[in-house]
Design an enzyme around this catalytic site. Structure first.
Site, short mmCIF file in Angstrom:
data_model
loop_
_atom_site.label_atom_id
_atom_site.label_comp_id
_atom_site.label_asym_id
_atom_site.label_seq_id
_atom_site.Cartn_x
_atom_site.Cartn_y
_atom_site.Cartn_z
CG ASN A 16 1.02 4.07 4.29
OD1 ASN A 16 0.63 4.57 5.34
ND2 ASN A 16 0.30 3.20 3.60
CG ASP A 48 -0.41 1.39 7.53
OD1 ASP A 48 -0.55 0.23 7.94
OD2 ASP A 48 -1.36 2.10 7.14
CG ASP A 103 -2.02 1.02 1.14
OD1 ASP A 103 -2.38 1.42 0.02
OD2 ASP A 103 -2.52 1.44 2.20
#
Length: 365
Positions: free
Chosen positions: A245, A257, A240
């Site tokens: 992030n 994360d 992701d």
């Protein structure tokens, strides 16, 4: 670790998620909702996670917290910034009940520890004297991570793109050394089918929209199947890599994360960095990212043809994710626009555009 004089709004920490992310696994609550923004008023497990319970959970690990926890932007889990009496800053992440198994969460933590051992900037989960990184308090699984200070990168900056490519290359160099056993595999047809089933099982679409939505998904299915990746392309990835992030300064970034880490092709962690609107912009971004990436491992440029498949999956999964999570009070507040018929008209049009893009994917190599 002294407290850095940066407000929580200027930083992000392991366990948070600031974008409209496509997380669609394991929800056990209602998958339907009333349209036009009428929320579900039933009790949700996160309703029980009051600030005093957050403090009690962290203090059960032997910390003392002189101040209140600060809730960070996170929808899938509940994430809090806090400081202990030694002025160390932490992030406590309380995992959504019944989403991941404990084995899957522990594999995330093990990957973080492996990256930390290799010197990759990030935020490994804190371990107690027994070596445990996943803790339980009054029905909630939670973990504690060191706070990472920094700002999101600028994707218009060649220097930032190079630094991000190098960071992801370091992650993948470690990720290629072994395989996940518990984490999920990015499976295009499964995501398409499960997302479609969730949307069609709800009452969010008009009859006309349901027919149109089902039709475009049917049209996407063979295109997605044709452009799926072989098992040999799978490595351990962050999963992701949006800019929320990746945090740091001009010459150094950290990746945080890993809640969505999974087995996927390497391009899964790279494609969201390519935001240019023209071919020259895209080629510049790709050149900088790959120059940094290949300081640590090679990138198979044939994977670039999967970018439109990945984009399509993210779009489909995001809408299904919001439908599935609507009984969580955070979702009607953050995504009220998704409960309108206009949103679904736009979504169906966007998926139709993706059908065209998948029919003739842009080649960036």
């Amino acid at each position: 670790m002294p407290i850095d004089p940066v407000s929580p709004d200027d930083s992000q920490s392991s366990g948070t998620s600031r974008e409209l992310d496509a997380r669609s696994n394991g929800n056990t609550w209602s998958t339907t909702s009333a349209p036009e923004g009428h929320g579900d008023t039933r009790f949700h497990p996160f309703d029980a996670l009051a600030p005093d319970r957050v403090v009690a959970a962290v203090e059960s690990l032997g910390f003392w917290l002189p101040g209140e926890p600060f809730a960070l932007n996170s929808y899938e889990n509940r994430v809090y910034h806090l400081a202990d009496d030694d002025r160390r800053r932490w992030v406590a992440k309380f995992y959504r009940p019944e989403r991941w198994s404990r084995a899957q969460i522990l594999e995330e933590h093990a990957f973080l520890a492996e990256l930390d051992e290799a010197g990759v900037p990030g935020a490994p989960a804190w371990a107690n004297e027994a070596g445990e990184t996943l803790h339980r308090f009054e029905g909630f699984d939670f973990a504690l991570f060191p706070h990472v200070v920094g700002r999101a990168p600028e994707l218009e900056s060649a220097e930032h793109l190079y630094q991000l490519g190098e960071l992801i290359g370091r992650v993948h160099a470690v990720g290629r050394k072994s395989a996940f056993r518990e984490r999920e595999t990015l499976s295009p047809l499964r995501i398409l089918e499960e997302s479609c089933a969730s949307v069609l099982a709800s009452d969010w679409l008009s009859e006309r929209q349901r027919d149109s939505y089902q039709g475009v998904i049917e049209a996407l299915r063979p295109l997605v199947a044709e452009q799926s990746w072989p098992e040999s392309a799978l490595i351990r990835t962050h999963g992701d890599c949006h800019i929320g992030n990746m945090l740091g300064r001009d010459d150094s970034f950290a990746l945080v994360d890993f809640d969505d880490c999974l087995s996927a092709p390497a391009v899964q962690d790279l494609w969201m960095l390519l935001t240019g609107q023209s071919d020259p912009e895209l080629h510049m971004q790709l050149s900088e990212v790959l120059e940094g990436y290949e300081q640590h491992c090679e990138f198979n440029r044939s994977e670039l043809k999967w970018i439109e498949t990945l984009r399509t999956l993210r779009m489909v999964r995001h809408s299904a994710w919001v439908v599935r999570r609507w009984s969580d009070p955070a979702f009607p507040q953050a995504f009220s626009h998704v409960a309108s018929l206009g949103y679904w008209d736009d979504h169906i049009r966007s998926l139709e555009q993706q059908r065209v893009a998948l029919s003739a994917p842009r080649w960036l190599a």
